[in-house]
Design a protein around this motif. Sequence first.
Motif, PDB file in Angstrom:
ATOM      1  N   ASP A 123       0.839  -1.245  -0.145  1.00 44.72           N
ATOM      2  CA  ASP A 123       0.027  -0.001   0.045  1.00 44.72           C
ATOM      3  C   ASP A 123       0.834   1.349   0.088  1.00 44.72           C
ATOM      4  OD1 ASP A 123      -2.630  -1.221   0.232  1.00 44.72           O
ATOM      5  OD2 ASP A 123      -2.250  -1.675   2.289  1.00 44.72           O
ATOM      6  N   CYS A 124       2.226   1.068   0.024  1.00 42.27           N
ATOM      7  CA  CYS A 124       3.085   2.312  -0.038  1.00 42.27           C
ATOM      8  C   CYS A 124       4.055   2.077  -1.402  1.00 42.27           C
ATOM      9  CB  CYS A 124       3.731   2.284   1.391  1.00 42.27           C
ATOM     10  SG  CYS A 124       2.641   2.820   2.635  1.00 42.27           S
ATOM     11  N   HIS A 140      11.158   5.985  -7.011  1.00 40.32           N
ATOM     12  CA  HIS A 140      10.769   5.923  -5.853  1.00 40.32           C
ATOM     13  C   HIS A 140      11.146   7.030  -4.861  1.00 40.32           C
ATOM     14  CE1 HIS A 140       8.499   2.235  -7.111  1.00 40.32           C
ATOM     15  NE2 HIS A 140      10.094   1.899  -7.592  1.00 40.32           N
ATOM     16  N   SER A 171       6.340   6.965  -7.847  1.00 40.12           N
ATOM     17  CA  SER A 171       5.592   6.887  -6.661  1.00 40.12           C
ATOM     18  C   SER A 171       6.153   7.657  -5.503  1.00 40.12           C
ATOM     19  CB  SER A 171       5.475   5.449  -6.258  1.00 40.12           C
ATOM     20  OG  SER A 171       6.676   4.676  -6.058  1.00 40.12           O
ATOM     21  N   CYS A 197       5.822   8.180  -1.122  1.00 41.65           N
ATOM     22  CA  CYS A 197       4.947   7.927   0.116  1.00 41.65           C
ATOM     23  C   CYS A 197       5.519   9.022   0.976  1.00 41.65           C
ATOM     24  CB  CYS A 197       5.766   6.502   0.653  1.00 41.65           C
ATOM     25  SG  CYS A 197       4.636   5.941   2.297  1.00 41.65           S
ATOM     26  N   ARG A 224      -2.421  12.080   2.844  1.00 41.91           N
ATOM     27  CA  ARG A 224      -1.471  12.633   1.808  1.00 41.91           C
ATOM     28  C   ARG A 224      -1.609  13.822   1.697  1.00 41.91           C
ATOM     29  NH1 ARG A 224      -4.356   8.663  -2.875  1.00 41.91           N
ATOM     30  NH2 ARG A 224      -4.186   6.980  -1.700  1.00 41.91           N
ATOM     31  N   GLN A 271       0.288  15.258 -11.626  1.00 41.98           N
ATOM     32  CA  GLN A 271      -0.572  14.175 -11.897  1.00 41.98           C
ATOM     33  C   GLN A 271      -0.122  13.076 -12.613  1.00 41.98           C
ATOM     34  OE1 GLN A 271      -3.867  15.618 -14.044  1.00 41.98           O
ATOM     35  NE2 GLN A 271      -5.221  13.746 -13.904  1.00 41.98           N
ATOM     36  N   THR A 302       1.522  10.750 -10.602  1.00 40.76           N
ATOM     37  CA  THR A 302       2.379  10.207  -9.519  1.00 40.76           C
ATOM     38  C   THR A 302       1.660   9.438  -8.539  1.00 40.76           C
ATOM     39  OG1 THR A 302       3.868  12.107  -9.753  1.00 40.76           O
ATOM     40  CG2 THR A 302       4.173  10.701  -7.990  1.00 40.76           C
ATOM     41  N   CYS A 303       2.107   8.270  -8.253  1.00 39.20           N
ATOM     42  CA  CYS A 303       1.571   7.386  -7.360  1.00 39.20           C
ATOM     43  C   CYS A 303       1.581   8.275  -5.909  1.00 39.20           C
ATOM     44  CB  CYS A 303       1.765   5.964  -7.350  1.00 39.20           C
ATOM     45  SG  CYS A 303       0.828   4.740  -6.196  1.00 39.20           S
ATOM     46  N   THR A 343       1.072   7.995  -1.766  1.00 35.39           N
ATOM     47  CA  THR A 343       0.473   7.016  -0.546  1.00 35.39           C
ATOM     48  C   THR A 343       0.945   7.883   0.536  1.00 35.39           C
ATOM     49  OG1 THR A 343       2.153   5.519  -0.691  1.00 35.39           O
ATOM     50  CG2 THR A 343       0.168   5.006  -1.955  1.00 35.39           C
TER      51      THR A 343
END
Length: 238
Positions: free
Chosen positions: A40-41, A119, A143, A145, A151, A159, A161-162, A164
Motif C-alpha cells: 500500500d506504499c 521511488h 511513486s 510515500c 496525503r 498528476q 504520480t502514485c 500514498t
Amino acid sequence: MLTPVGADTYFKLPRSVSRAQAGTIPLAAATAWLALCSKDCLALDRSQAKGNSVLVWGGSSSVGLYAIQPASQRGFDVVTTCNPKHADLVLSYGAKHVFDYKDEKFAEKIKAAAPNLLHAFDTIGNKGSSAAAFQAFFSDPGSICTVRPGRANTENVVQGTCVTDMLPLCTELILLLQVSKHDHELVAELFKKVPEWLEKGYLKPSSPKVLPGLDAVADGFQEYGDGKISAYKIVYEL
C-alpha cells in the motif's frame, strides 16, 4: 483481511542498546519499513534491489535513518537529502548520495546521480517536501510515500504520480488495533530481525534526546512544532 497485532510485533532488547535508544526504534523503524515494503506504499521489490535507487527525503530524521539502513543493506542505492551538517551521519547509516535540500540545483544533481530513480519516501511531509522530491524523478511520474496522513501537502505533485501516506498504518499498529495481514507480517518480519541487527551493528538506533516525565511532553511538542528537532528523536523518561 485484518488481523490483530500480537506478540510477534515485539522484540527482545539487546543489552548493548540503552532504554533511551530503544525508545527511538519501534514506531520510527516500523514506519520506515512499511513505507518501503508495504504493497500500500512504495512496495519496493527487495529481490530486485541491485542497481535500483530510492530517495529518502529528510534522511537525518529518525524515520529517515531507519529507512536508509534496511534499504541500503538490501542493496538499493539510497539517495537522501538533509542539512549539510548531517551529511557524514547519513553516509555512516548507509546512504550512497547526499544532497542539500536547499540547493537550487538539487533535482539536477539527484537525476545525475540516480537517473533510474522512481521511488521516494518523504519523511518530512511539509508543504514543499513531496513536490520537491518529485522533481528528482527523471522522466516517469514514479511513486511517493509521505508520512502525513491523508496525503497532506502533496497538491503540487504532478498528476500521474502514485502518492500514498504512511502514518495511519503505523498509528494502527502502535495503538494495537487491527492492521492488514500483509502489513502485520511485514512488521513481524522486521521485529524478528531487529535484535540480531542491533547486536551486529546492521541497525543503529537514532540518537535520543531524553526529556524527564510527562510534564515535558508539551516542551517536546513545542520543539517539534518549532522545527528544532534535527538528527535526534525525543524520548520521555517516566
